[in-house]
Design an enzyme around this catalytic site. Structure first.
Site, PDB file in Angstrom:
ATOM      1  N   GLU A  92       0.797  -1.089  -0.126  1.00 35.16           N
ATOM      2  CA  GLU A  92      -0.003   0.184  -0.127  1.00 35.16           C
ATOM      3  C   GLU A  92       0.810   1.225   0.036  1.00 35.16           C
ATOM      4  O   GLU A  92       1.965   1.237   0.605  1.00 35.16           O
ATOM      5  CB  GLU A  92      -0.818   0.112   1.268  1.00 35.16           C
ATOM      6  CG  GLU A  92      -1.774  -1.107   1.038  1.00 35.16           C
ATOM      7  CD  GLU A  92      -2.625  -1.390   2.561  1.00 35.16           C
ATOM      8  OE1 GLU A  92      -3.938  -1.713   2.500  1.00 35.16           O
ATOM      9  OE2 GLU A  92      -1.936  -1.291   3.630  1.00 35.16           O
ATOM     10  N   CYS A 105       3.260   8.347   0.953  1.00 33.28           N
ATOM     11  CA  CYS A 105       3.929   7.574   1.891  1.00 33.28           C
ATOM     12  C   CYS A 105       4.022   6.214   1.064  1.00 33.28           C
ATOM     13  O   CYS A 105       3.087   5.720   0.706  1.00 33.28           O
ATOM     14  CB  CYS A 105       3.039   7.367   3.190  1.00 33.28           C
ATOM     15  SG  CYS A 105       3.460   6.288   4.568  1.00 33.28           S
ATOM     16  N   CYS A 112       6.984  -6.847   7.557  1.00 31.97           N
ATOM     17  CA  CYS A 112       8.300  -6.241   8.156  1.00 31.97           C
ATOM     18  C   CYS A 112       8.700  -7.194   9.196  1.00 31.97           C
ATOM     19  O   CYS A 112       7.973  -7.694   9.843  1.00 31.97           O
ATOM     20  CB  CYS A 112       7.870  -4.792   8.803  1.00 31.97           C
ATOM     21  SG  CYS A 112       9.284  -4.200   9.482  1.00 31.97           S
ATOM     22  N   CYS A 116       7.814  -4.518  15.702  1.00 31.29           N
ATOM     23  CA  CYS A 116       7.512  -3.644  16.836  1.00 31.29           C
ATOM     24  C   CYS A 116       6.147  -3.943  17.311  1.00 31.29           C
ATOM     25  O   CYS A 116       5.174  -4.306  16.651  1.00 31.29           O
ATOM     26  CB  CYS A 116       7.471  -2.222  16.336  1.00 31.29           C
ATOM     27  SG  CYS A 116       9.175  -1.815  15.527  1.00 31.29           S
ATOM     28  N   CYS A 119       2.889  -1.948  16.120  1.00 28.17           N
ATOM     29  CA  CYS A 119       2.734  -1.662  14.634  1.00 28.17           C
ATOM     30  C   CYS A 119       1.938  -3.147  14.075  1.00 28.17           C
ATOM     31  O   CYS A 119       2.220  -4.248  14.156  1.00 28.17           O
ATOM     32  CB  CYS A 119       4.020  -1.409  14.036  1.00 28.17           C
ATOM     33  SG  CYS A 119       4.047  -1.342  12.143  1.00 28.17           S
ATOM     34  N   CYS A 330      -0.817   5.612  10.323  1.00 31.75           N
ATOM     35  CA  CYS A 330       0.366   5.107  10.737  1.00 31.75           C
ATOM     36  C   CYS A 330       0.061   3.948  11.297  1.00 31.75           C
ATOM     37  O   CYS A 330      -0.676   3.759  12.374  1.00 31.75           O
ATOM     38  CB  CYS A 330       1.030   5.883  11.660  1.00 31.75           C
ATOM     39  SG  CYS A 330       1.740   7.279  11.210  1.00 31.75           S
TER      40      CYS A 330
END
Ligand code: SAH
Ligand code: SF4
Length: 345
Positions: A92, A105, A112, A116, A119, A330
Site C-alpha cells: 500500500e 507515503c 516487516c 515492533c 505496529c 500510521c
C-alpha cells in the site's frame, strides 16, 4: 529476451547497460527522461531513438508499471492505493493531501521483520523486499493521479533493511533526469538499524526520520526489539553523525501510547536524550488496531507532552491522524485486500 526491467536501474546503471549494448552514453539519459518525465513504458514511443535501437531495446529490456488494484478515499481526503505485485503480493501507498502539498507515503517491503509491538505491519510476517522498480512504481503510479510534493518511506516495511533497493530508488526519485524530487523532500524513516544508517548516509543525501517511541532502553527493548541490538545511546550517536541535506534537521517520531510512554517523565527523558541533536519532534497518537491491546493516549496527555517540548523550545508537531476510516493511518497498513472493499474509485 525482454528481461531487464529498466525501472530497476539508476541512471548510472542504465548508462552501463546502454554501453553494454554498444550505444552512446547519452542515450541512457534520453531513455530515462522518457520513462520518468513522460511516463512512457513502451520503447516504440521513444521517438528520438532510431527504429533499430528501439527494436533492440524491446528485445533486451522492458519498462514495468503498476496500476492500483483499489484506491480508497478517506473522508479527510487521504487516499490509500493498494498495489498487486507481479507475484501476487500486495503493498500500500498512502497519499496525504495538505493544503495542496501532497505527501506520498510509500512502502519498502511486503510486511516487516522488525516486530515492533505497536505496529500492525510488524505483526504480519515479513514476506520479501520490494525491488527498486516496485518502490519507484508506487510514485510513478500515484503521480498520474496527483501532484506529489513530499515522499516519505513510512509505509510498510523497514527501508534500511532493504538498502539494496531503497538506495537506487532514492537515486531515481531525486535524479534531475529522473523523477526530479528535491532531496529535501524525500524522507527515510527507520526504526534504528545503526550500521545501515551509516551506509544510507554515505550512499545518498536524504532526510531522516527515526522512530524513537521510548526513552529508556528497558521500554524500547520491549516494544521495538531492534533496540536490543542497537540501544538508544548507539542509535542517537548514529543520528548525530548522519549527513543531512543542508539546513535540514532529523525528525524524531514518537508514538504516544496510553500509560506506556506518555507521561511527563517520558517527555523529560526525551528532552535529555535529544538535547544535543538539532531535530524536530513528531508526536503521533497511537492508532488502535486489532493486532495490539495498546490504547490511544488521552487528548490531555498529548497536550501535556506537546506543551512540555514546546516549553523546552523544540519544534514539535502532533501529527493529526489521517485516513483512520480506511485503515491508512500510521501502523495500520497490512497490504491485504479483505479490508479494501467499500469506497473504491
Ligand atoms: N519501519 C519504519 C517506517 C514505517 S513505520 C519505521 O519504523 O520508522 C512509520 C511510522 O509509523 C513509525 O514512526 C512508527 O513508529 C509508526 N507507527 C507504527 N505503528 C503505529 C501505530 N499503531 N500508531 C501510530 N503510529 C505507528
Ligand atoms: Fe516495521 Fe516500522 Fe512497523 Fe516497526 S514500526 S514493525 S520497523 S514498519
Amino acid at each position: 529476451m525482454a528481461n531487464v526491467d529498466l525501472k530497476n536501474l539508476t541512471l548510472a546503471d542504465l548508462e552501463a547497460f546502454i554501453a553494454g549494448q554498444g550505444k552512446e552514453r547519452f542515450r541512457a539519459r534520453q531513455i530515462f527522461k522518457w520513462i520518468y518525465q513522460q511516463g512512457v513504458t513502451d520503447f516504440a514511443s521513444m521517438t528520438n531513438l532510431s527504429r533499430e535501437f528501439r527494436a533492440e531495446l524491446a528485445a533486451a529490456a522492458r519498462v514495468s508499471d503498476l496500476q492500483p488494484e483499489v484506491v480508497e478515499v478517506s473522508t479527510d481526503g487521504t487516499r490509500k492505493y493498494l498495489f498487486r505485485l507481479e507475484d501476487g503480493a500486495r503493498v500500500e501507498s498512502v497519499l496525504i493531501p495538505d493544503e495542496g502539498r501532497n505527501t506520498l507515503c510509500i512502502s519498502s517491503q511486503v510486511g516487516c521483520a522488525m516486530a515492533c509491538e505497536f505496529c500492525l505491519t510488524g505483526t504480519f510476517r515479513f514476506t520479501r523486499n520490494l525491488t527498486t522498480a516496485e518502490i519507484v512504481n508506487q510514485v510513478c503510479s500515484v503521480k498520474r493521479d496527483a501532484d506529489i510534493r513530499n515522499i516519505v518511506f513510512m509505509g510498510m516495511g523497514e527501508p534500511l533493511a532493504n538498502l539494496d533497493n531503497v538506495v537506487p530508488a532514492i537515486k531515481v526519485l531525486i535524479d534531475n533526469d529522473g523523477l526530479q524530487f528535491s532531496n529535501r523532500r524525500v524522507t527515510v524513516s527507520t526504526s534504528g538499524l545503526v550500521p545501515e544508517l551509516d551506509i544510507l548516509g554515505a550512499s545518498v543525501t536524504v532526510n531522516l526520520a527515526v522512530s524513537l517511541n521510548a526513552t529508556t532502553d528497558e521500554l524500547r527493548d520491549r516494544i521495538m526489539p531492534v533496540n536490543r541490538r542497537y540501544p538508544l545511546k548507539e542509535l542517537l550517536a548514529a543520528c548525530k553523525r548522519f549527513p543531512l541535506p543542508s539546513r535540514r534537521y532529523i525528525t524524531f517520531e514518537y508514538v504516544l501510547i496510553r500509560d506506556l510512554n506518555d507521561t511527563l517523565d517520558d517527555a523529560r527523558r526525551l528532552v535529555k536524550l535529544v538535547s544535543d541533536i538539532p531535530c524536530k519532534i513528531n508526536l503521533i497518537a497511537f492508532n488502535e488496531h486489532e493486532g495490539c491491546s495498546f490504547r490511544a493516549p488521552t487528548q490531555e496527555a498529548i497536550d501535556r507532552f506537546h506543551k512540555y517540548l514546546l516549553d523546552k523550545h523544540f519544534t514539535v508537531i502532533t501529527r493529526a491522524s489521517r485516513g483512520g476510516d480506511i485503515s491508512a493511518a500510521c501502523g495500520q497498513l497490512k497490504g491485504r485486500l479483505e479490508s479494501a472493499q467499500g469506497s473504491t474509485l
